[in-house]
Design a protein around this motif. Sequence first.
Motif, PDB file in Angstrom:
ATOM      1  N   PHE A 176      69.082  60.193  24.986  1.00  0.00           N
ATOM      2  CA  PHE A 176      67.993  59.344  24.536  1.00  0.00           C
ATOM      3  C   PHE A 176      66.825  60.224  24.101  1.00  0.00           C
ATOM      4  O   PHE A 176      66.576  61.290  24.680  1.00  0.00           O
ATOM      5  N   LEU A 177      66.156  59.776  23.056  1.00  0.00           N
ATOM      6  CA  LEU A 177      64.975  60.447  22.539  1.00  0.00           C
ATOM      7  C   LEU A 177      63.742  59.769  23.122  1.00  0.00           C
ATOM      8  O   LEU A 177      63.678  58.543  23.191  1.00  0.00           O
ATOM      9  N   HIS A 178      62.779  60.574  23.539  1.00  0.00           N
ATOM     10  CA  HIS A 178      61.491  60.019  23.943  1.00  0.00           C
ATOM     11  C   HIS A 178      60.446  60.574  22.984  1.00  0.00           C
ATOM     12  O   HIS A 178      60.233  61.783  22.912  1.00  0.00           O
ATOM     13  N   LEU A 179      59.808  59.664  22.246  1.00  0.00           N
ATOM     14  CA  LEU A 179      58.915  60.055  21.159  1.00  0.00           C
ATOM     15  C   LEU A 179      57.461  60.160  21.592  1.00  0.00           C
ATOM     16  O   LEU A 179      56.566  60.153  20.753  1.00  0.00           O
ATOM     17  N   GLY A 180      57.233  60.294  22.888  1.00  0.00           N
ATOM     18  CA  GLY A 180      55.888  60.602  23.335  1.00  0.00           C
ATOM     19  C   GLY A 180      55.190  59.469  24.057  1.00  0.00           C
ATOM     20  O   GLY A 180      55.653  58.331  24.108  1.00  0.00           O
ATOM     21  N   ASP A 181      54.023  59.801  24.640  1.00  0.00           N
ATOM     22  CA  ASP A 181      53.299  58.942  25.560  1.00  0.00           C
ATOM     23  C   ASP A 181      54.200  58.600  26.750  1.00  0.00           C
ATOM     24  O   ASP A 181      54.308  57.453  27.180  1.00  0.00           O
ATOM     25  N   TYR A 182      54.818  59.650  27.260  1.00  0.00           N
ATOM     26  CA  TYR A 182      55.668  59.549  28.452  1.00  0.00           C
ATOM     27  C   TYR A 182      54.808  59.236  29.670  1.00  0.00           C
ATOM     28  O   TYR A 182      55.204  58.470  30.546  1.00  0.00           O
ATOM     29  N   MET A 228      67.725  63.725  28.093  1.00  0.00           N
ATOM     30  CA  MET A 228      66.572  63.336  27.287  1.00  0.00           C
ATOM     31  C   MET A 228      66.185  64.456  26.327  1.00  0.00           C
ATOM     32  O   MET A 228      66.230  65.636  26.676  1.00  0.00           O
ATOM     33  N   ILE A 229      65.757  64.055  25.120  1.00  0.00           N
ATOM     34  CA  ILE A 229      65.142  64.971  24.154  1.00  0.00           C
ATOM     35  C   ILE A 229      63.746  64.404  23.886  1.00  0.00           C
ATOM     36  O   ILE A 229      63.599  63.322  23.324  1.00  0.00           O
ATOM     37  N   TRP A 230      62.722  65.139  24.297  1.00  0.00           N
ATOM     38  CA  TRP A 230      61.355  64.610  24.338  1.00  0.00           C
ATOM     39  C   TRP A 230      60.421  65.425  23.455  1.00  0.00           C
ATOM     40  O   TRP A 230      60.596  66.630  23.270  1.00  0.00           O
ATOM     41  N   VAL A 231      59.422  64.743  22.916  1.00  0.00           N
ATOM     42  CA  VAL A 231      58.227  65.381  22.349  1.00  0.00           C
ATOM     43  C   VAL A 231      57.004  64.601  22.835  1.00  0.00           C
ATOM     44  O   VAL A 231      57.093  63.418  23.151  1.00  0.00           O
ATOM     45  N   TRP A 232      55.880  65.299  22.906  1.00  0.00           N
ATOM     46  CA  TRP A 232      54.682  64.587  23.338  1.00  0.00           C
ATOM     47  C   TRP A 232      54.041  63.840  22.181  1.00  0.00           C
ATOM     48  O   TRP A 232      54.226  64.144  21.005  1.00  0.00           O
ATOM     49  N   ASP A 233      53.261  62.810  22.534  1.00  0.00           N
ATOM     50  CA  ASP A 233      52.294  62.216  21.630  1.00  0.00           C
ATOM     51  C   ASP A 233      50.925  62.629  22.175  1.00  0.00           C
ATOM     52  O   ASP A 233      50.803  63.740  22.700  1.00  0.00           O
ATOM     53  N   ASP A 234      49.931  61.788  22.129  1.00  0.00           N
ATOM     54  CA  ASP A 234      48.612  62.247  22.573  1.00  0.00           C
ATOM     55  C   ASP A 234      48.330  61.997  24.046  1.00  0.00           C
ATOM     56  O   ASP A 234      47.639  62.787  24.695  1.00  0.00           O
ATOM     57  N   HIS A 235      48.876  60.917  24.632  1.00  0.00           N
ATOM     58  CA  HIS A 235      48.468  60.568  25.995  1.00  0.00           C
ATOM     59  C   HIS A 235      49.013  61.520  27.050  1.00  0.00           C
ATOM     60  O   HIS A 235      48.535  61.493  28.190  1.00  0.00           O
ATOM     61  N   ALA A 270      53.401  69.310  31.776  1.00  0.00           N
ATOM     62  CA  ALA A 270      54.533  68.775  31.013  1.00  0.00           C
ATOM     63  C   ALA A 270      55.729  69.706  31.077  1.00  0.00           C
ATOM     64  O   ALA A 270      56.876  69.267  31.274  1.00  0.00           O
ATOM     65  N   LEU A 271      55.503  70.994  30.922  1.00  0.00           N
ATOM     66  CA  LEU A 271      56.614  71.942  30.951  1.00  0.00           C
ATOM     67  C   LEU A 271      57.211  72.058  32.345  1.00  0.00           C
ATOM     68  O   LEU A 271      58.401  72.382  32.483  1.00  0.00           O
ATOM     69  N   GLU A 272      56.419  71.794  33.384  1.00  0.00           N
ATOM     70  CA  GLU A 272      56.966  71.781  34.737  1.00  0.00           C
ATOM     71  C   GLU A 272      57.811  70.535  34.998  1.00  0.00           C
ATOM     72  O   GLU A 272      58.885  70.617  35.596  1.00  0.00           O
ATOM     73  N   TRP A 273      57.349  69.380  34.548  1.00  0.00           N
ATOM     74  CA  TRP A 273      57.916  68.112  34.977  1.00  0.00           C
ATOM     75  C   TRP A 273      58.958  67.548  34.032  1.00  0.00           C
ATOM     76  O   TRP A 273      59.634  66.562  34.382  1.00  0.00           O
ATOM     77  N   LEU A 274      59.120  68.102  32.858  1.00  0.00           N
ATOM     78  CA  LEU A 274      60.064  67.547  31.889  1.00  0.00           C
ATOM     79  C   LEU A 274      61.160  68.565  31.584  1.00  0.00           C
ATOM     80  O   LEU A 274      60.888  69.775  31.490  1.00  0.00           O
ATOM     81  N   PRO A 275      62.401  68.121  31.391  1.00  0.00           N
ATOM     82  CA  PRO A 275      63.531  69.036  31.194  1.00  0.00           C
ATOM     83  C   PRO A 275      63.640  69.535  29.756  1.00  0.00           C
ATOM     84  O   PRO A 275      64.646  69.337  29.075  1.00  0.00           O
ATOM     85  N   ILE A 276      62.591  70.199  29.306  1.00  0.00           N
ATOM     86  CA  ILE A 276      62.555  70.734  27.947  1.00  0.00           C
ATOM     87  C   ILE A 276      62.813  72.234  27.990  1.00  0.00           C
ATOM     88  O   ILE A 276      62.369  72.932  28.904  1.00  0.00           O
TER      89      ILE A 276
END
Length: 545
Positions: A176-182, A228-235, A270-276
């Motif tokens: 699943f892709l997460h397009l930000g504001d996680y 998951m494949i994630w990128v951040w948005d602004d929040h 973010a880099l600590e808590w997300l599997p990127i």
Amino acid sequence: MAPPNRRDVLRAGSALATLSLVPACGTSEPGGNRRPSAPDGGEPGFQHGVASGDPLADRVMLWTRWTPIAGSGAQTVSWQLYQDADLTEAVTGGDVVTDAHRDFTVKVDADGLQPGRHYWYCFQAGGQTSSVGRTKTLPVGRPERVRLGVATCGDYSRGLWNAYARLAERDELDAFLHLGDYIYETDRNRVRAHEPPIDVVALDEYRARYASYRRESDLQALHAAHPMIWVWDDHETVDGTWREGADPNDHDPAIHGPIEQRQANALQAALEWLPIRSPDPSNPERIYRDFAFGDLLDLYMLDTRRIGRDAVLSGNLGLGDFFTQTGEFANLERQMLGPAQERWLIEGLQQSTAQWRLLGNQVVMSPLKLVGAPDATGASVYANPDQWDGYAPARDRVLDAIEAGGVDNLIVLTGDVHASIVFELARDVNNPAVYDPLTGRGVLGAEFVAPSISSAGDPQNLGPDTSSGDLQDILLTRGGGALLAVNVHGKYFEGTRNGYLVVDVDRQRTRVEYWTVPTVTQTTDEQAMDAVFEVASGDPRVQQV
């Protein structure tokens, strides 16, 4: 449609009673560790579930967090990965040392794996065991089909995560892709209160916000079910963030300190808590990266927020954010992606030999106008300078490259605006000499804007406040018909429901399903498929089916 079952993941539960080759891994139902987490200093254990992400053909990132006793030092965490749901065939494993400097999070790049197959994984430390997660590597060669979930905008405070739970149940997804504001950095408490109950600024505050989100069983279930494949948005940082600043209404240096420090704190958490997996360890702020699903599709995940974006401009009509493409908006040097990312994207698209090209994109790329007119007249009025409309020269450069390179079968997947919108991606959309919505002449691709997971709230409870005069909010939630009348390249608009997308790609077409949940103010297992669209290979027009 009944939700697909999770039989392969659940099978692992029966294996735990007889597993003797390696330490047991706890209940294997996604999100099986459902009791609320004690804060650090309470009961130790794996209180935030497990996750996987950034799959490649031979590796995948694995994640967990060890909740320590207050004042604890370094902790060794063991991990194991299996090739069967019964947890009898171990593939690889090892030990990782974590400590307070990384908030006791654990990230493992598990390599040496086979392409296009499921694996199961778990962690152990301090006599405690984690739940079991399932992940999947990317295919190679000539796969016939790829299915992706798409999520965005999961504001904890605005509603419950019924949509995350439904995504977790979809057994057929490859990722699943997460397009930000996680996460959201705000102190809102419309349906449930954010933890901590403040606008987060400091590193420990961002960490605590991630921890509170990851205690929720629906999000744990989703992470345990699919990579998951994630990128951040602004929040993930602060509303309106850009390369060197943020919206002054949301970040006041006199109150919040230097924006550079806040951005650095948000990045570290973010880099600590997300599997990127960082594509460039020497530049950890770089999150734009690509993924190859064999020769079927190339996926490009963009950063339209932080690494290259110029400041958002104020409207130039004296009417709030509304603007025309004049003045600084027309500056040919204006940047959305930044020069390096823009070159990377253009080269990737033009050199791609896959059948399909997908972009994971935070903000709406297609024009969204209040008044429509051919570009040459300068009479079009745009609604949102935060979107690609506010960076039209940058958009033109990308579209120029798409045309010049003969890039076809292009699908853009977008989040951010808490609405379901479908566009044919084209330029000068109100000029019949350039774009014809009836024949599809001038269409360069398709854009599918995903609804929010929860951020739109329930329309009956959290609808637009018309007394605020926020016309943009009113139009996005209630004005779909009016917007489609002006934006003739728009094919669908629904702005009141939360949900997710399922993107089904094969050799003949890309099919996009819009799934919505009826409420986010109470728990429900109901969902409905609101609309379905297809783009045929070799024909960029969008067809509703």
